[in-house]
Design a protein around this motif. Structure first.
Motif, PDB file in Angstrom:
ATOM      1  N   ILE A 174      -0.824   5.173   9.475  1.00 25.07           N
ATOM      2  CA  ILE A 174      -1.016   5.428   8.049  1.00 25.07           C
ATOM      3  C   ILE A 174      -1.035   4.120   7.261  1.00 25.07           C
ATOM      4  O   ILE A 174      -1.861   3.933   6.352  1.00 25.07           O
ATOM      5  CB  ILE A 174       0.092   6.368   7.524  1.00 25.07           C
ATOM      6  N   ILE A 175      -0.145   3.197   7.630  1.00 24.30           N
ATOM      7  CA  ILE A 175      -0.120   1.901   6.957  1.00 24.30           C
ATOM      8  C   ILE A 175      -1.420   1.149   7.211  1.00 24.30           C
ATOM      9  O   ILE A 175      -2.012   0.554   6.289  1.00 24.30           O
ATOM     10  CB  ILE A 175       1.082   1.057   7.448  1.00 24.30           C
ATOM     11  N   LEU A 191      -1.893   6.835   0.753  1.00 24.96           N
ATOM     12  CA  LEU A 191      -3.184   6.772   1.439  1.00 24.96           C
ATOM     13  C   LEU A 191      -4.186   7.731   0.809  1.00 24.96           C
ATOM     14  O   LEU A 191      -5.349   7.371   0.592  1.00 24.96           O
ATOM     15  CB  LEU A 191      -2.998   7.106   2.924  1.00 24.96           C
ATOM     16  N   VAL A 192      -3.744   8.943   0.515  1.00 27.98           N
ATOM     17  CA  VAL A 192      -4.629   9.927  -0.138  1.00 27.98           C
ATOM     18  C   VAL A 192      -5.112   9.377  -1.477  1.00 27.98           C
ATOM     19  O   VAL A 192      -6.304   9.473  -1.822  1.00 27.98           O
ATOM     20  CB  VAL A 192      -3.890  11.265  -0.332  1.00 27.98           C
ATOM     21  N   LEU A 193      -4.191   8.781  -2.226  1.00 26.65           N
ATOM     22  CA  LEU A 193      -4.553   8.171  -3.512  1.00 26.65           C
ATOM     23  C   LEU A 193      -5.556   7.044  -3.305  1.00 26.65           C
ATOM     24  O   LEU A 193      -6.544   6.926  -4.056  1.00 26.65           O
ATOM     25  CB  LEU A 193      -3.283   7.638  -4.185  1.00 26.65           C
ATOM     26  N   ASN A 194      -5.346   6.239  -2.275  1.00 29.39           N
ATOM     27  CA  ASN A 194      -6.252   5.134  -1.969  1.00 29.39           C
ATOM     28  C   ASN A 194      -7.653   5.640  -1.653  1.00 29.39           C
ATOM     29  O   ASN A 194      -8.657   5.089  -2.131  1.00 29.39           O
ATOM     30  CB  ASN A 194      -5.682   4.351  -0.777  1.00 29.39           C
ATOM     31  N   ILE A 195      -7.730   6.684  -0.842  1.00 28.16           N
ATOM     32  CA  ILE A 195      -9.030   7.249  -0.466  1.00 28.16           C
ATOM     33  C   ILE A 195      -9.768   7.781  -1.690  1.00 28.16           C
ATOM     34  O   ILE A 195     -10.966   7.524  -1.882  1.00 28.16           O
ATOM     35  CB  ILE A 195      -8.845   8.369   0.579  1.00 28.16           C
ATOM     36  N   ILE A 196      -9.070   8.522  -2.535  1.00 37.64           N
ATOM     37  CA  ILE A 196      -9.687   9.101  -3.741  1.00 37.64           C
ATOM     38  C   ILE A 196     -10.229   8.004  -4.655  1.00 37.64           C
ATOM     39  O   ILE A 196     -11.369   8.074  -5.142  1.00 37.64           O
ATOM     40  CB  ILE A 196      -8.674   9.985  -4.500  1.00 37.64           C
ATOM     41  N   GLY A 236     -16.667  -4.059  -3.894  1.00 43.11           N
ATOM     42  CA  GLY A 236     -15.413  -4.617  -3.409  1.00 43.11           C
ATOM     43  C   GLY A 236     -14.349  -4.718  -4.473  1.00 43.11           C
ATOM     44  O   GLY A 236     -13.149  -4.577  -4.191  1.00 43.11           O
ATOM     45  N   ARG A 237     -14.767  -4.937  -5.712  1.00 47.08           N
ATOM     46  CA  ARG A 237     -13.789  -5.004  -6.813  1.00 47.08           C
ATOM     47  C   ARG A 237     -13.107  -3.649  -7.001  1.00 47.08           C
ATOM     48  O   ARG A 237     -11.903  -3.573  -7.297  1.00 47.08           O
ATOM     49  CB  ARG A 237     -14.477  -5.440  -8.105  1.00 47.08           C
ATOM     50  N   GLY A 238     -13.856  -2.579  -6.829  1.00 45.76           N
ATOM     51  CA  GLY A 238     -13.266  -1.243  -6.925  1.00 45.76           C
ATOM     52  C   GLY A 238     -12.263  -1.001  -5.818  1.00 45.76           C
ATOM     53  O   GLY A 238     -11.197  -0.411  -6.037  1.00 45.76           O
ATOM     54  N   ALA A 239     -12.595  -1.473  -4.607  1.00 44.29           N
ATOM     55  CA  ALA A 239     -11.661  -1.345  -3.481  1.00 44.29           C
ATOM     56  C   ALA A 239     -10.383  -2.128  -3.745  1.00 44.29           C
ATOM     57  O   ALA A 239      -9.284  -1.688  -3.400  1.00 44.29           O
ATOM     58  CB  ALA A 239     -12.328  -1.833  -2.200  1.00 44.29           C
ATOM     59  N   ALA A 240     -10.518  -3.308  -4.342  1.00 42.30           N
ATOM     60  CA  ALA A 240      -9.344  -4.127  -4.673  1.00 42.30           C
ATOM     61  C   ALA A 240      -8.448  -3.420  -5.683  1.00 42.30           C
ATOM     62  O   ALA A 240      -7.214  -3.419  -5.550  1.00 42.30           O
ATOM     63  CB  ALA A 240      -9.791  -5.487  -5.208  1.00 42.30           C
ATOM     64  N   MET A 241      -9.052  -2.787  -6.677  1.00 44.61           N
ATOM     65  CA  MET A 241      -8.262  -2.072  -7.688  1.00 44.61           C
ATOM     66  C   MET A 241      -7.564  -0.857  -7.075  1.00 44.61           C
ATOM     67  O   MET A 241      -6.408  -0.563  -7.385  1.00 44.61           O
ATOM     68  CB  MET A 241      -9.160  -1.651  -8.855  1.00 44.61           C
ATOM     69  N   ALA A 242      -8.272  -0.153  -6.186  1.00 40.80           N
ATOM     70  CA  ALA A 242      -7.661   0.988  -5.497  1.00 40.80           C
ATOM     71  C   ALA A 242      -6.492   0.532  -4.638  1.00 40.80           C
ATOM     72  O   ALA A 242      -5.450   1.202  -4.566  1.00 40.80           O
ATOM     73  CB  ALA A 242      -8.712   1.692  -4.635  1.00 40.80           C
ATOM     74  N   THR A 243      -6.645  -0.623  -3.991  1.00 40.29           N
ATOM     75  CA  THR A 243      -5.574  -1.190  -3.173  1.00 40.29           C
ATOM     76  C   THR A 243      -4.340  -1.484  -4.019  1.00 40.29           C
ATOM     77  O   THR A 243      -3.211  -1.210  -3.602  1.00 40.29           O
ATOM     78  CB  THR A 243      -6.062  -2.490  -2.494  1.00 40.29           C
ATOM     79  N   ASN A 244      -4.549  -2.053  -5.203  1.00 35.68           N
ATOM     80  CA  ASN A 244      -3.420  -2.357  -6.087  1.00 35.68           C
ATOM     81  C   ASN A 244      -2.607  -1.110  -6.420  1.00 35.68           C
ATOM     82  O   ASN A 244      -1.373  -1.109  -6.367  1.00 35.68           O
ATOM     83  CB  ASN A 244      -3.922  -2.994  -7.385  1.00 35.68           C
ATOM     84  N   VAL A 245      -3.309  -0.038  -6.764  1.00 38.46           N
ATOM     85  CA  VAL A 245      -2.621   1.204  -7.135  1.00 38.46           C
ATOM     86  C   VAL A 245      -1.874   1.780  -5.934  1.00 38.46           C
ATOM     87  O   VAL A 245      -0.699   2.163  -6.036  1.00 38.46           O
ATOM     88  CB  VAL A 245      -3.637   2.236  -7.682  1.00 38.46           C
ATOM     89  N   SER A 246      -2.538   1.841  -4.787  1.00 38.85           N
ATOM     90  CA  SER A 246      -1.944   2.415  -3.576  1.00 38.85           C
ATOM     91  C   SER A 246      -0.734   1.608  -3.104  1.00 38.85           C
ATOM     92  O   SER A 246       0.336   2.161  -2.817  1.00 38.85           O
ATOM     93  CB  SER A 246      -2.995   2.472  -2.466  1.00 38.85           C
ATOM     94  N   ALA A 287       2.259   1.962  -5.649  1.00 46.27           N
ATOM     95  CA  ALA A 287       2.901   3.273  -5.585  1.00 46.27           C
ATOM     96  C   ALA A 287       3.725   3.417  -4.309  1.00 46.27           C
ATOM     97  O   ALA A 287       4.875   3.881  -4.335  1.00 46.27           O
ATOM     98  CB  ALA A 287       1.844   4.374  -5.662  1.00 46.27           C
ATOM     99  N   GLY A 288       3.145   3.010  -3.178  1.00 46.76           N
ATOM    100  CA  GLY A 288       3.850   3.118  -1.905  1.00 46.76           C
ATOM    101  C   GLY A 288       5.088   2.248  -1.839  1.00 46.76           C
ATOM    102  O   GLY A 288       6.147   2.678  -1.376  1.00 46.76           O
ATOM    103  N   SER A 289       4.989   1.011  -2.317  1.00 43.06           N
ATOM    104  CA  SER A 289       6.115   0.079  -2.232  1.00 43.06           C
ATOM    105  C   SER A 289       7.272   0.494  -3.131  1.00 43.06           C
ATOM    106  O   SER A 289       8.443   0.407  -2.731  1.00 43.06           O
ATOM    107  CB  SER A 289       5.651  -1.333  -2.600  1.00 43.06           C
ATOM    108  N   ILE A 290       6.958   0.948  -4.323  1.00 39.83           N
ATOM    109  CA  ILE A 290       8.023   1.409  -5.231  1.00 39.83           C
ATOM    110  C   ILE A 290       8.720   2.641  -4.657  1.00 39.83           C
ATOM    111  O   ILE A 290       9.951   2.743  -4.661  1.00 39.83           O
ATOM    112  CB  ILE A 290       7.449   1.708  -6.632  1.00 39.83           C
ATOM    113  N   GLY A 291       7.927   3.573  -4.145  1.00 44.88           N
ATOM    114  CA  GLY A 291       8.510   4.764  -3.526  1.00 44.88           C
ATOM    115  C   GLY A 291       9.368   4.416  -2.324  1.00 44.88           C
ATOM    116  O   GLY A 291      10.445   4.985  -2.120  1.00 44.88           O
ATOM    117  N   TYR A 292       8.918   3.454  -1.528  1.00 44.69           N
ATOM    118  CA  TYR A 292       9.665   3.044  -0.334  1.00 44.69           C
ATOM    119  C   TYR A 292      10.985   2.387  -0.716  1.00 44.69           C
ATOM    120  O   TYR A 292      12.008   2.600  -0.059  1.00 44.69           O
ATOM    121  CB  TYR A 292       8.810   2.083   0.498  1.00 44.69           C
ATOM    122  N   MET A 293      10.973   1.585  -1.761  1.00 43.10           N
ATOM    123  CA  MET A 293      12.193   0.921  -2.202  1.00 43.10           C
ATOM    124  C   MET A 293      13.228   1.937  -2.694  1.00 43.10           C
ATOM    125  O   MET A 293      14.425   1.802  -2.418  1.00 43.10           O
ATOM    126  CB  MET A 293      11.881  -0.085  -3.318  1.00 43.10           C
TER     127      MET A 293
END
Length: 432
Positions: free
Chosen positions: A223-224, A363-368, A379-389, A392-398
């Motif tokens: 998943i990571i 991951l679901v958020l990243n795909i959407i 590629g800029r859109g992919a970078a922005m999607a990466t930032n959000v994903s 969200a994942g890191s804050i939740g994990y912490m």
């Protein structure tokens, strides 16, 4: 002594990673210049499929091996022999699933020869992963380091010869990938054979125990990896290979900020599996998290302003669009440092499933977001999607980590004067 060893291990892994960065960067520069964005994008998309598949089919044995060897629950000779049996099974499984994935993906730029050679890389890559887990679990961190930097060094040498010297382009890059992985896998097997008595005998209880924990490691790692790499497959399908080349260069440069957190995480994982003082590990992990996060921010700011001056002369003017991708993706790269540090401790506690619970929704958020933003922004859109994903994942994990170790979240993220005192003590211990 413990702090001195911890510092030495972190610096040892980090130095190995720095060497890997240098060799990997040189290999990327040669490939980027010799292949151009279009062919470099094809090569990246070609090798990303087995990379993602292997993250699942490796069955989580690296993490499970670290945990089991560190705990000393089974005889190490029997445990290592069982790991090698599972390596054979995982290699066959990885080749089959990757072949099916290539068939479904149906990319006309991938020739049968390219696909066949990449499939042969899988056993070697899996061996490096498995043997690294054995070495880390046995607290032989220097040997685990060797598996990484030697691979990259050989790969670089072969790329210089085959791609730059003989002009074999994508095929040369794939052959270099195959030979370097195979050589280091054989070298690792020799090292394993010197330390353990290998007998290919099935021990059902060990297999069951390894897989019980390993499957969780495998699914979480899969998943990571999808979070890290699925954007490349979307870009290739929704845009073109050139956009893949531009994005992959940008993302790979930005991801170099992970090297120190990765080194720390590896050592934390290795230490946690056999740790006696749980409270000290929590305290040490929190300190390293806070300091790594600050260092990542400082490094990201420097990278933001430096890349416009460095990318064109190093990679060529064709890769100028990669500059904006690097700058855009930096917030997500900084945020994932949180996960990189904390995941080592959580995995060492034998709880890899936490990453599944947190990063599957990410991951679901990243795909959407990739599906929404890549068609318009590339590629800029992919970078922005990466930032959000990533955020969200890191804050939740912490938040999840704070609950697992039963320490208030504010205590984990709040800086203390003692943080820098501990670092000074580590440095002093290292100098001694």
């Amino acid at each position: 002594m413990a702090k001195r060893r911890f510092a030495r291990d972190v610096i040892g892994v980090f130095n190995s990673n720095v060497f890997s960065i240098i060799t990997g960067l040189l290999a990327s520069i040669i490939l980027a210049r010799m292949l151009g964005p279009d062919k470099f994008g094809i090569f990246t998309a070609l090798v990303i499929i087995p990379t993602i598949v292997v993250s699942l089919t490796h069955l989580g044995i690296r993490g499970s091996a670290i945990f089991h060897v560190g705990k000393g629950k089974y005889d190490n000779n029997e445990l290592v022999s069982t790991v090698i049996i599972l390596l054979i099974i995982a290699s066959i499984l990885g080749i089959i699933i990757s072949a099916i994935t290539y068939f479904i993906y149906d990319e006309p730029n991938f020739t049968m020869l390219m696909i066949g050679l990449v499939l042969l890389v899988i056993p070697g890559r899996l061996a490096i992963i498995y043997f690294g887990g054995i070495f880390l679990g046995n607290d032989e961190i220097s040997k685990a380091n060797q598996m990484n930097w030697i691979t990259n060094a050989i790969n670089l040498g072969l790329i210089v010869m085959l791609v730059w010297g003989f002009g074999y382009e994508i095929l040369g890059a794939v052959i270099a990938f195959l030979i370097s992985s195979s050589i280091v896998a054989i070298y690792g097997l020799v090292l394993i054979g010197r330390s353990f008595k290998i007998r290919l005998k099935i021990h059902r209880d060990i297999i069951k125990s390894l897989l019980k924990l390993g499957i969780l490691f495998s699914v979480s790692f899969f998943i990571i990896q999808l979070n890290y790499r699925i954007d490349i497959l979307f870009i290739e399908k929704l845009k073109d290979a050139t956009e893949v080349g531009l994005y992959s260069i940008g993302a790979s440069i930005a991801e170099q900020l992970w090297q120190l957190p990765l080194a720390i995480s590896i050592v934390i994982f290795s230490r946690t599996a056999g740790a006696k003082d749980k409270a000290e590990m929590v305290s040490t992990t929190a300190v390293l998290l806070r300091l790594s996060f600050i260092l990542a921010i400082i490094a990201a700011i420097a990278m933001y302003f430096l890349v416009p001056y460095l990318v064109p002369p190093i990679f060529g003017d064709e890769y100028i669009p990669s500059i904006r991708i690097i700058q855009l993706i930096l917030p997500g790269i900084i945020m994932i440092v949180i996960f990189r540090i904390l995941s080592g401790h959580v995995a060492g506690l034998g709880k890899p499933e936490i990453a599944i619970y947190i990063f599957l929704p990410a991951l679901v958020l990243n795909i959407i977001l990739n599906l929404l933003w890549i068609p318009e922004y590339g590629g800029r859109g992919a970078a922005m999607a990466t930032n959000v994903s990533y955020s969200a994942g890191s804050i939740g994990y912490m938040i999840a980590y704070a609950r697992i170790v039963r320490v208030p979240l504010l205590e984990i993220i709040t800086f203390k004067k003692s943080d820098f005192t501990q670092i000074r003590q580590l440095v002093k211990g290292l100098r001694r």
